[in-house]
Design an enzyme around this catalytic site. Structure first.
Site, PDB file in Angstrom:
ATOM      1  N   GLU A 151      -4.681   8.064   7.439  1.00  0.00           N
ATOM      2  CA  GLU A 151      -5.340   6.629   6.757  1.00  0.00           C
ATOM      3  C   GLU A 151      -5.514   5.628   7.758  1.00  0.00           C
ATOM      4  O   GLU A 151      -6.651   5.320   7.855  1.00  0.00           O
ATOM      5  CB  GLU A 151      -5.135   6.428   5.288  1.00  0.00           C
ATOM      6  CG  GLU A 151      -6.340   5.523   4.461  1.00  0.00           C
ATOM      7  CD  GLU A 151      -5.430   5.104   3.380  1.00  0.00           C
ATOM      8  OE1 GLU A 151      -6.084   4.167   2.454  1.00  0.00           O
ATOM      9  OE2 GLU A 151      -4.172   5.774   3.071  1.00  0.00           O
ATOM     10  N   GLU A 181       2.018   1.860  -3.132  1.00  0.00           N
ATOM     11  CA  GLU A 181       1.317   2.399  -4.777  1.00  0.00           C
ATOM     12  C   GLU A 181       0.543   4.003  -4.096  1.00  0.00           C
ATOM     13  O   GLU A 181       0.694   4.300  -5.372  1.00  0.00           O
ATOM     14  CB  GLU A 181      -0.424   1.994  -3.703  1.00  0.00           C
ATOM     15  CG  GLU A 181      -1.947   2.357  -4.497  1.00  0.00           C
ATOM     16  CD  GLU A 181      -2.607   2.640  -3.560  1.00  0.00           C
ATOM     17  OE1 GLU A 181      -3.606   3.277  -4.149  1.00  0.00           O
ATOM     18  OE2 GLU A 181      -2.796   1.284  -2.957  1.00  0.00           O
ATOM     19  N   HIS A 182       1.610   4.348  -2.457  1.00  0.00           N
ATOM     20  CA  HIS A 182       0.871   5.766  -2.897  1.00  0.00           C
ATOM     21  C   HIS A 182       2.035   6.660  -3.510  1.00  0.00           C
ATOM     22  O   HIS A 182       2.187   7.759  -3.573  1.00  0.00           O
ATOM     23  CB  HIS A 182       1.094   6.031  -0.860  1.00  0.00           C
ATOM     24  CG  HIS A 182      -0.632   5.592  -0.264  1.00  0.00           C
ATOM     25  ND1 HIS A 182      -1.299   6.802  -0.080  1.00  0.00           N
ATOM     26  CD2 HIS A 182      -1.354   5.109  -0.308  1.00  0.00           C
ATOM     27  CE1 HIS A 182      -2.637   6.446   0.531  1.00  0.00           C
ATOM     28  NE2 HIS A 182      -2.715   5.645   0.074  1.00  0.00           N
ATOM     29  N   HIS A 193       0.827  -1.031   0.198  1.00  0.00           N
ATOM     30  CA  HIS A 193       0.042   0.467   0.156  1.00  0.00           C
ATOM     31  C   HIS A 193       0.760   1.424  -0.331  1.00  0.00           C
ATOM     32  O   HIS A 193       0.090   2.086  -0.574  1.00  0.00           O
ATOM     33  CB  HIS A 193      -0.443  -0.344   0.887  1.00  0.00           C
ATOM     34  CG  HIS A 193      -2.138   1.699   1.368  1.00  0.00           C
ATOM     35  ND1 HIS A 193      -1.576   2.074   2.325  1.00  0.00           N
ATOM     36  CD2 HIS A 193      -3.309   1.533   0.510  1.00  0.00           C
ATOM     37  CE1 HIS A 193      -2.799   3.207   1.911  1.00  0.00           C
ATOM     38  NE2 HIS A 193      -3.393   2.623   0.474  1.00  0.00           N
TER      39      HIS A 193
END
Length: 428
Positions: free
Chosen positions: A136, A59-60, A56
């Protein structure tokens, strides 16, 4: 290697490049747009315990600058032509994709290839994005009807990659170094486990040429094989001062290639997939015990989960669970032709409607290739849905709901029955 599949939606063509990269396209002549994306068969279940959340994080970081583009330039170039760029991380896949007008296909391929092959992971950008991901995680932790799914997954698959959260943990993200990101990318992002998929008003030969140009720097090394998923099940409870009890009751389910894949899909729809479903009608409409209740099927390459989520009040929780368990028992022997036909229509319509979106079609093409090693014709899928019988549904329900369950509950959940009591009721 090149092959072609004709579908009612368009013509699907597949090419395998010398590097091992698979390129799939579907021509949709009546649209003015194209979508193109890189779908990497690597996600949370491929991570080691000390790097949970790295997929993740990667991905960011993909949008935070390359050797040729700053983070701002990536956004500006896409939006200057009215396009959209996005990405997502799942347990078995990470995807990077754009949607643009058909004349801007080359720009889309350039940018997706650039962020996949030439991201720089600049230290200042990394620190900024670390803060964003921590926010998040904090937001998820503060949202009980979100974080309950992570607790459910961890309880179903304890102490293994399949059970870890996609976002990672606050502790691991705070301590994650740049080398962890680059090392993971070098090991897991390769031509052999990546599909470049495109759909829209395009020519396959053009897509192949763009892929050869912009994805040439993907490594050709073999990638690690993930650990098999081993369902265990169990019970998780967390007392919180909330107005509602959030609970998930789930069971081990089927993998994509299992013969019961389509029966389970239809079972989920007729049991808790819409306003006409059994759970919605019995639990919400007739008894008023919940605002939200639904079931879902989550297949994977080698396993799967079937689950029911509900949010209810503290006093209603004691009545809710027995009603749900009663429905799980009944669906094992009294499925009607009428409700099966309704479920078939819902699933078929959802499938065919999704094919009208170039982005959805890209995702389906890539996922089918990575799961089955081929693109599955729509007619074949529709035929398999149509072939499911009431006996198939009952058999699938008996297979699922007699297995060891998993229970996750959060909030004022003292009136939610224990897992042994639930298991005893289901076995009766």
């Amino acid at each position: 290697m090149s092959s072609k599949v004709t579908d009612p939606n368009g013509v699907v063509r597949v090419s395998r490049l010398a590097s091992g990269l698979t390129v799939i396209s579907e021509r949709m002549e009546r649209v003015e747009t194209v979508s193109i994306g890189a779908y990497v068969a690597s996600g949370t279940r491929h991570e080691a315990p000390n790097e949970n959340g790295v997929s993740h994080f990667l991905e960011h970081m993909a949008f935070k600058g390359t050797q040729r583009r700053s983070a701002a330039a990536i956004a500006e170039e896409i939006e200057a032509v009215g396009g959209h760029i996005n990405a997502y991380t799942a347990r078995e896949q990470t995807a990077y994709y754009v949607k643009l007008l058909k004349e801007d296909l080359a720009l889309g391929a350039d940018i997706v290839g650039d962020i996949l092959c030439h991201s720089t992971f600049a230290p200042d950008e990394l620190e900024r994005e670390r803060g964003v991901i921590l926010q998040e995680i904090g937001q998820a932790n503060d949202t009980p009807d979100d974080i309950i799914f992570d607790h459910f997954q961890a309880t179903a698959y304890p102490d293994q990659p399949m059970g870890r959260p996609v976002l990672g943990t606050e502790t691991l993200i705070r301590g994650m170094k740049r080398a962890a990101l680059t090392g993971y990318m070098q090991r897991h992002y390769a031509a052999a486990n990546t599909v470049v998929a495109a759909a829209g008003n395009l020519e396959h030969e053009v897509v192949v040429a763009l892929a050869e140009q912009h994805f040439a720097d993907l490594p050709r090394d073999p990638v690690p094989v993930p650990l098999p998923a081993a369902y265990t099940g169990g019970e998780f409870r967390e007392a919180r001062e909330l107005d509602q009890v959030h609970l998930i009751l789930g069971f081990p389910s089927v993998a994509y290639a299992d013969p019961d894949f389509y029966p389970v899909m239809l079972l989920s729809t007729l049991l808790g997939g819409g306003m006409s479903s059994r759970l919605f009608q019995e639990v919400r409409e007739k008894r008023g015990l919940v605002y939200s209740i639904y079931s879902y099927s989550a297949p994977a390459i080698d396993s799967g989960l079937f689950a029911i989520y509900a949010g209810t009040g503290e006093s209603e929780a004691a009545e809710l669970v027995p009603v749900v368990l009663e429905q799980l028992g009944r669906v094992q022997h009294d499925v009607t032709e009428v409700e099966l036909a309704r479920a078939r229509a819902q699933v078929k319509a959802s499938l065919l409607m999704s094919l009208e979106s170039t982005g959805s079609r890209c995702e389906q093409l890539a996922r089918q290739w990575q799961v089955f090693g081929r693109v599955v014709p729509v007619a074949e899928t529709v035929a398999k849905i149509a072939a499911v019988t009431t006996a198939d549904i009952a058999r699938a329900a008996s297979r699922l709901f007699r297995a060891r369950p998993t229970l996750a509950a959060m909030g004022p959940a003292s009136r939610v029955p224990s897992l042994p009591a639930i298991a005893e009721t289901l076995a009766a």
